[in-house]
Design an enzyme around this catalytic site. Structure first.
Site: not given
Ligand code: BDR
Ligand code: CA
Length: 313
Positions: A243
């Protein structure tokens, strides 16, 4: 391309860690002015620790790491150990950090830096809940017009949600903060789940990290090995979604991403859809566009860039 000055606001998290590594591996394009930690994937003490572990892994103990807010603006903290493990950085065995945590609060660092640097030159890169960014905007409204851009990971439209059926984790944890940020008038670019769920660490991509044969390459392979299990079980996907590195990759190669400039509003009231990013992707309202909302990524180009940059560390 000129060097872009950024502040990374983060809750590491394995994918946050890879984002920090990508930024520190790209000094021609990115100057990291500092890192602010926020409570999110794990509590603040751990995110502030993990940020320093990652700086040291990158060979950059000189980076200023500041602890920011330890809870969302108006609700109890929700964490994600079920995805990232007890420490937030489960996977590789990495040494405790030696570099100090700065004394100054992360929110004050953001405000001071934006006031000190030339107006319109500093980009904020939030990779976690938006608590620190919203607090800075509330405490010092004058900084809004000094921010070049906010490029953030959060939200979803077609993918709808990951932590609830309708909300993405970063926005869900602190919807009030997200609402403040999206109403701030600052130019915003969003990397939602619609993009990041296409940035998957498949087995050959993981092998490419490991094949670098460096501490960083091995650590990144072990991190993604660890947190891929969650998405594989849940979505049947081919590997872990990276992400947060999408935010940093966008600063280096914006051409890898495709999106639309649309209106995005945050649901802050409904129990059922709290934290939903209501993006007017189809332009069915007359609400003014306030964000560049990305929808697609050249994932092969993204992983080629990431692997090439990690090799430099
Ligand atoms: C986001 O939530 C966290 O778990 C990850 O680091 C990312 O920023 C994804 O939904
Ligand atoms: Ca994150």
């Amino acid at each position: 391309m000129s060097t872009r000055e950024i502040i990374i606001d983060t809750d590491p998290g394995q994918d946050d860690a890879v984002a920090i590594l990508l930024a520190l591996a790209s000094p021609d394009e990115i100057d990291v002015l500092g890192i602010t930690a926020v409570a999110g994937n794990v509590p603040l003490a751990l995110t502030a620790r993990n940020a320093r572990i990652v700086c040291e892994l990158a060979g950059r103990p000189d980076i200023a790491v500041h602890a920011g807010c330890d809870r969302p603006l108006g609700r109890p903290l929700v964490t994600a150990e079920h995805v990232h493990g007890e420490t937030g950085l489960n996977g590789p065995v990495l040494p405790d950090p030696v570099m100090p945590l700065q004394e100054e609060h992360g929110v004050d660092f953001i405000i001071r830096t934006l006031r000190a640097q030339e107006s319109g030159t500093v980009t904020l890169c939030p990779l976690g809940p938006l608590t620190n960014i919203a607090m800075a905007l509330v405490k010092a409204p004058d900084i809004a017009e000094r921010i070049a851009e906010i490029v953030l990971m959060g939200g979803a439209y077609f993918e709808v949600g990951n932590i609830t059926p309708t909300a993405e984790f970063n926005i869900y944890v602190d919807p009030q903060a997200a609402d403040i940020v999206f109403k701030s008038g600052v130019p915003i670019t969003v990397m939602p789940l619609d993009v990041t769920h296409k940035a998957l660490v498949t087995r050959p991509r993981n092998d490419a990290f490991r094949a670098l044969g460096t501490r960083v390459g091995t650590a990144v392979a072990e991190m993604t090995d660890f947190f891929e299990r969650f998405d594989k079980e849940k979505y049947g996907s081919q590997g872990a979604p990276l992400h947060d590195p999408c935010v940093i990759a966008y600063l280096i190669r914006p051409d890898l991403f495709m999106g639309r400039h649309v209106n995005v509003e945050i649901e802050t009231n409904s129990e059922l859809t709290l934290g939903m990013t209501v993006a007017d992707w189809w332009g069915v309202t007359d609400r003014a566009p306030n964000a560049m909302f990305m929808g697609d990524i050249d994932s092969d180009g993204f992983f080629a860039l990431l692997t090439e940059r990690l090799a430099r560390l």
